[in-house]
Scaffold this motif. Sequence first.
Motif, PDB file in Angstrom:
ATOM      1  N   PHE A  95      34.697   0.503 -41.528  1.00 22.68           N
ATOM      2  CA  PHE A  95      33.491   1.026 -40.896  1.00 22.68           C
ATOM      3  C   PHE A  95      33.124   2.419 -41.378  1.00 22.68           C
ATOM      4  CE2 PHE A  95      35.845  -1.582 -37.778  1.00 22.68           C
ATOM      5  CZ  PHE A  95      34.953  -2.629 -37.677  1.00 22.68           C
ATOM      6  N   TYR A  96      31.893   2.781 -41.054  1.00 21.16           N
ATOM      7  CA  TYR A  96      31.395   4.140 -41.210  1.00 21.16           C
ATOM      8  C   TYR A  96      31.099   4.665 -39.808  1.00 21.16           C
ATOM      9  CZ  TYR A  96      30.335   2.728 -46.038  1.00 21.16           C
ATOM     10  OH  TYR A  96      30.419   2.273 -47.329  1.00 21.16           O
ATOM     11  N   ILE A  97      31.334   5.957 -39.590  1.00 22.85           N
ATOM     12  CA  ILE A  97      30.910   6.608 -38.357  1.00 22.85           C
ATOM     13  C   ILE A  97      30.072   7.814 -38.768  1.00 22.85           C
ATOM     14  CG2 ILE A  97      31.591   7.790 -36.233  1.00 22.85           C
ATOM     15  CD1 ILE A  97      34.122   6.095 -36.186  1.00 22.85           C
TER      16      ILE A  97
ATOM     17  N   VAL B  14      30.271  15.339 -26.806  1.00 24.28           N
ATOM     18  CA  VAL B  14      29.843  16.290 -25.789  1.00 24.28           C
ATOM     19  C   VAL B  14      28.322  16.295 -25.711  1.00 24.28           C
ATOM     20  CG1 VAL B  14      29.826  18.727 -25.098  1.00 24.28           C
ATOM     21  CG2 VAL B  14      31.891  17.717 -26.111  1.00 24.28           C
ATOM     22  N   LYS B  15      27.691  16.338 -26.874  1.00 29.56           N
ATOM     23  CA  LYS B  15      26.231  16.348 -26.946  1.00 29.56           C
ATOM     24  C   LYS B  15      25.818  15.686 -28.245  1.00 29.56           C
ATOM     25  CE  LYS B  15      22.226  19.303 -26.675  1.00 29.56           C
ATOM     26  NZ  LYS B  15      21.634  20.541 -27.104  1.00 29.56           N
ATOM     27  N   GLY B  16      24.831  14.784 -28.161  1.00 33.44           N
ATOM     28  CA  GLY B  16      24.341  14.136 -29.368  1.00 33.44           C
ATOM     29  C   GLY B  16      24.564  12.642 -29.359  1.00 33.44           C
ATOM     30  N   CYS B  17      24.480  12.059 -30.546  1.00 34.54           N
ATOM     31  CA  CYS B  17      24.579  10.609 -30.694  1.00 34.54           C
ATOM     32  C   CYS B  17      25.220  10.289 -32.033  1.00 34.54           C
ATOM     33  CB  CYS B  17      23.178   9.998 -30.616  1.00 34.54           C
ATOM     34  SG  CYS B  17      23.128   8.207 -30.818  1.00 34.54           S
ATOM     35  N   MET B  18      26.134   9.325 -32.013  1.00 33.42           N
ATOM     36  CA  MET B  18      26.786   8.845 -33.238  1.00 33.42           C
ATOM     37  C   MET B  18      26.686   7.333 -33.262  1.00 33.42           C
ATOM     38  SD  MET B  18      30.110  11.334 -33.296  1.00 33.42           S
ATOM     39  CE  MET B  18      30.469  11.094 -35.040  1.00 33.42           C
ATOM     40  N   ARG B  19      26.977   6.784 -34.421  1.00 30.44           N
ATOM     41  CA  ARG B  19      27.008   5.326 -34.525  1.00 30.44           C
ATOM     42  C   ARG B  19      28.126   4.895 -35.455  1.00 30.44           C
ATOM     43  NH1 ARG B  19      23.272   2.627 -38.971  1.00 30.44           N
ATOM     44  NH2 ARG B  19      23.287   4.268 -40.535  1.00 30.44           N
ATOM     45  N   GLN B  20      28.602   3.681 -35.215  1.00 33.40           N
ATOM     46  CA  GLN B  20      29.558   3.025 -36.097  1.00 33.40           C
ATOM     47  C   GLN B  20      28.802   1.884 -36.756  1.00 33.40           C
ATOM     48  OE1 GLN B  20      32.618   0.478 -34.322  1.00 33.40           O
ATOM     49  NE2 GLN B  20      34.115   1.619 -35.520  1.00 33.40           N
ATOM     50  N   TYR B  21      28.941   1.755 -38.082  1.00 31.00           N
ATOM     51  CA  TYR B  21      28.214   0.692 -38.768  1.00 31.00           C
ATOM     52  C   TYR B  21      28.998   0.182 -39.967  1.00 31.00           C
ATOM     53  CZ  TYR B  21      26.605   4.069 -42.361  1.00 31.00           C
ATOM     54  OH  TYR B  21      26.537   4.999 -43.376  1.00 31.00           O
ATOM     55  N   ILE B  22      28.542  -0.942 -40.478  1.00 27.95           N
ATOM     56  CA  ILE B  22      29.056  -1.518 -41.716  1.00 27.95           C
ATOM     57  C   ILE B  22      27.886  -1.647 -42.680  1.00 27.95           C
ATOM     58  CG2 ILE B  22      30.935  -2.808 -40.623  1.00 27.95           C
ATOM     59  CD1 ILE B  22      29.117  -5.351 -40.902  1.00 27.95           C
TER      60      ILE B  22
ATOM     61  N   LEU C  74      33.640   9.381 -40.875  1.00 29.35           N
ATOM     62  CA  LEU C  74      34.491   8.316 -41.402  1.00 29.35           C
ATOM     63  C   LEU C  74      33.664   7.461 -42.340  1.00 29.35           C
ATOM     64  CD1 LEU C  74      37.297   6.822 -41.185  1.00 29.35           C
ATOM     65  CD2 LEU C  74      36.203   5.348 -39.471  1.00 29.35           C
ATOM     66  N   GLN C  75      34.294   7.075 -43.460  1.00 20.25           N
ATOM     67  CA  GLN C  75      33.651   6.151 -44.385  1.00 20.25           C
ATOM     68  C   GLN C  75      34.591   4.985 -44.637  1.00 20.25           C
ATOM     69  OE1 GLN C  75      31.250   7.429 -47.514  1.00 20.25           O
ATOM     70  NE2 GLN C  75      30.978   9.495 -46.738  1.00 20.25           N
TER      71      GLN C  75
ATOM     72  N   LEU D 106      27.011  -1.339 -35.313  1.00 20.11           N
ATOM     73  CA  LEU D 106      27.861  -2.089 -34.394  1.00 20.11           C
ATOM     74  C   LEU D 106      27.968  -1.410 -33.038  1.00 20.11           C
ATOM     75  CD1 LEU D 106      30.778  -2.835 -36.858  1.00 20.11           C
ATOM     76  CD2 LEU D 106      28.792  -4.259 -36.355  1.00 20.11           C
ATOM     77  N   GLN D 107      27.879  -0.085 -33.041  1.00 19.60           N
ATOM     78  CA  GLN D 107      28.115   0.650 -31.804  1.00 19.60           C
ATOM     79  C   GLN D 107      27.398   1.992 -31.888  1.00 19.60           C
ATOM     80  OE1 GLN D 107      32.237   1.690 -31.386  1.00 19.60           O
ATOM     81  NE2 GLN D 107      31.916   2.868 -29.543  1.00 19.60           N
ATOM     82  N   PHE D 108      26.905   2.442 -30.759  1.00 20.05           N
ATOM     83  CA  PHE D 108      26.404   3.796 -30.614  1.00 20.05           C
ATOM     84  C   PHE D 108      27.328   4.525 -29.650  1.00 20.05           C
ATOM     85  CE2 PHE D 108      22.357   1.667 -31.722  1.00 20.05           C
ATOM     86  CZ  PHE D 108      21.929   2.502 -32.737  1.00 20.05           C
ATOM     87  N   GLY D 109      27.362   5.828 -29.764  1.00 22.50           N
ATOM     88  CA  GLY D 109      28.077   6.666 -28.820  1.00 22.50           C
ATOM     89  C   GLY D 109      27.204   7.854 -28.470  1.00 22.50           C
TER      90      GLY D 109
END
Length: 190
Positions: free
Chosen positions: A93-95, A52-60, A39-40, A70-73
Motif C-alpha cells: 500500500f501507499y499512505i 491530530v488534524k487533517g486527512c490521509m488515505r491508504q491506496y493501491i 509509506l510507499q 482503500l481507506q481514509f483517516g
Amino acid sequence: MQNAILNHIQKFISLEPSEIDILESCLSTSKIKRKDHVLQEGQICNTMYFIVKGCMRQYIINTRGTEQTLQFGVENWWITDYLSYHNHTPSHFYIQAVETTEVIAIEKSVLESILVQIPSLERYFRIVAQKAFGAAQMRIKFLFTMSAEERYNHFKNQQPDFVQRVPQYMLASYLDFSAEFMSKIRAGKV
C-alpha cells in the motif's frame, strides 16, 4: 497536539498520571504536507499514525495503473499498514496526506516498549483495531450489496462534511467507481 491522543485514549481506558508522563515522553509529532507519502509500496511499515488534524488515505495502484483508495483517516483516527507493521514485510500500500496533516507517529519499537510499561494500552489498541476491522467489514458489505449510487448516497448521508473535504476522484475510487460516474451521480444524471 498530544492532548488529542490522550483524550482519545481516555475515552476507552483510564491512565494514571505516571502512565501519561511515560506516554507523552515517547510521542513524536510531525506535519505531513498535502500529497506527501509516509509509506510507499515495497517499504516496510514501522509506524502507526494518529491523525491530530487533517486527512490521509491508504491506496493501491491497480493493474490498470489507477489509484484505488482503500481507506481514509481523519482526526482521531489511526492509519497504518497493519500487515506490514505486524509481519515486518514489504507493504502493498501507499499512505498519503490528502490535506496538510498533523500526526503523532509511533514507531513499532517505541510502541512495544510503551505496551510493556503501560499494559492497559493493549486494551486501547485492541479496541481501535476492532473498530477499524468492523468498519472495513461494513465497507466490503456495502461494495457487495449496494449499487454505486446507493454507496454514494449512503456515504454522503453518513459523512456529509467528508464528501466536500476530499477530491472527487479519491472519493470515487473509495466507493469503487470512476470520477466520471461520480459527476453523473452528483448531477442527478444516473
